[in-house]
Enzyme design. Sequence first.
Site, short mmCIF file in Angstrom:
data_model
loop_
_atom_site.label_atom_id
_atom_site.label_comp_id
_atom_site.label_asym_id
_atom_site.label_seq_id
_atom_site.Cartn_x
_atom_site.Cartn_y
_atom_site.Cartn_z
N TYR A 25 54.98 19.12 34.55
CA TYR A 25 55.34 19.47 33.26
C TYR A 25 53.91 19.52 32.69
O TYR A 25 54.12 19.05 31.25
CB TYR A 25 56.51 18.79 32.79
CG TYR A 25 57.29 19.31 31.84
CD1 TYR A 25 57.91 20.38 32.17
CD2 TYR A 25 57.12 18.76 30.47
CE1 TYR A 25 58.96 20.83 30.98
CE2 TYR A 25 57.90 19.12 29.44
CZ TYR A 25 58.79 20.48 29.78
OH TYR A 25 59.56 21.00 28.71
N HIS A 108 48.50 29.95 41.32
CA HIS A 108 47.31 30.19 41.74
C HIS A 108 47.09 29.84 43.05
O HIS A 108 47.88 29.24 43.77
CB HIS A 108 46.01 28.98 40.97
CG HIS A 108 44.70 29.18 41.59
ND1 HIS A 108 44.00 30.41 41.54
CD2 HIS A 108 44.08 28.02 41.63
CE1 HIS A 108 42.80 29.99 41.54
NE2 HIS A 108 42.72 28.56 42.00
N ASP A 191 39.40 34.64 40.39
CA ASP A 191 39.60 33.48 39.51
C ASP A 191 38.28 32.55 39.83
O ASP A 191 37.79 32.35 38.64
CB ASP A 191 40.77 32.98 40.00
CG ASP A 191 41.21 32.02 38.87
OD1 ASP A 191 41.62 32.32 37.77
OD2 ASP A 191 41.25 30.68 38.85
#
Length: 330
Positions: A25, A108, A191
């Site tokens: 979270y 990712h 990335d």
Amino acid sequence: MSKMYYEKDSSLELFKGKKVAVLGYGSQGHAHALNLKDSGVDVVVGLHEKSKSRDKVKADGLEVMNVEDAVKVSQVVMMLVPDTKQKEVFDEKVKDNLDEGDALAFAHGFNIHFSQIVPPKNVDVFMVAPKGPGHLVRRVYQDGKGVPALLAVHQDYTGKAKELGLAYSYGIGALRAGVLETTFKEETETDLFGEQAVLCGGVTELIKAGFETLVNAGYQKEVAYFECLHEMKLIVDLLYEGGFEKMRHSISDTAEYGDYMVGRRIVTDKTREEMKGVLTEIQTGAFAKDWIMENKLNRPVFNSFKQRELEHPIVEVGKELRGMMSWIKE
Ligand code: NDP
Ligand code: MG
Ligand code: MG
């Protein structure tokens, strides 16, 4: 142009009767969980026993469980714990609680692409990678818009992995802005390259080199800070809004002439050669191997560089100056 997907290409139909476990979270986790919930998807947040975020999840009106239980009751599991913790969380708490036909999702590709996580063959594996930080993914959604995302499928067990990834993108609001299809390999390698060579490593070294050049020549460090760091944002905002053209339209002709004359003396053929080398280290897995080992050893190099950077003169002058600019929020 590559194919982009929008809201018209998907719906939340596939989530009927399904529950989504968002593990973690933090930056992305809170944004995904809250956006999905506001879109009408059944969500549970999975956290470790000692997580600081448990109260926050409850205060935000979401259900929270231990990671194992969240995975057990869900059909879609989104991995949003830090990349360096994902392997451990997956091996110890996720793997054995996945059911046949469930989906495992990522934001990712590192752990899948570099085989740190090897999912069972009988689940779908997809990625929805928002191209923006989590707080923006949440804020933009609340404004009725979306942050674009990359979508990739690593494993399609059910034959519906891509559709499910699109539906997930719908739920977090990404299809409002557009979703581009990619692969775990392309997302991971670009990335890493972007953050190393351009966005983080490239930009900070460029700023430091400019700052040091001015200060060493006897100019005030405050002036050097404004020129090399503070103004970077003004330029980047223009680039973001309208590309090179808008930036060059907005600056003076003198600045534009200097831009054309000098840029290539700073980023030289040698720099480009080095960029190719950096990309090769990413592609061969050499960088990944190094970073995984660094973490196993509790980050000796990472920590010493972190400390060294904090001792750079630009840090102190920056603190002072930002302290005087009350409109800049920390
Ligand atoms: P953060 O570091 O912001 O949040 C991590 C969360 O995971 C925290 O809530 C943390 O708990 C929790 N956590 C840590 N360890 C465990 C564990 N062992 N078990 C369960 N929960 C744990 O992560 P990010 O949101 O930055 O990154 C998540 C993923 O999103 C990564 O794959 C990253 O590459 C990707 N991503 C991130 C972007 C970003 O904007 N940051 C952009 C695009 C992709 P606690 O609250 O207790 O600390
Ligand atoms: Mg399940
Ligand atoms: Mg990135």
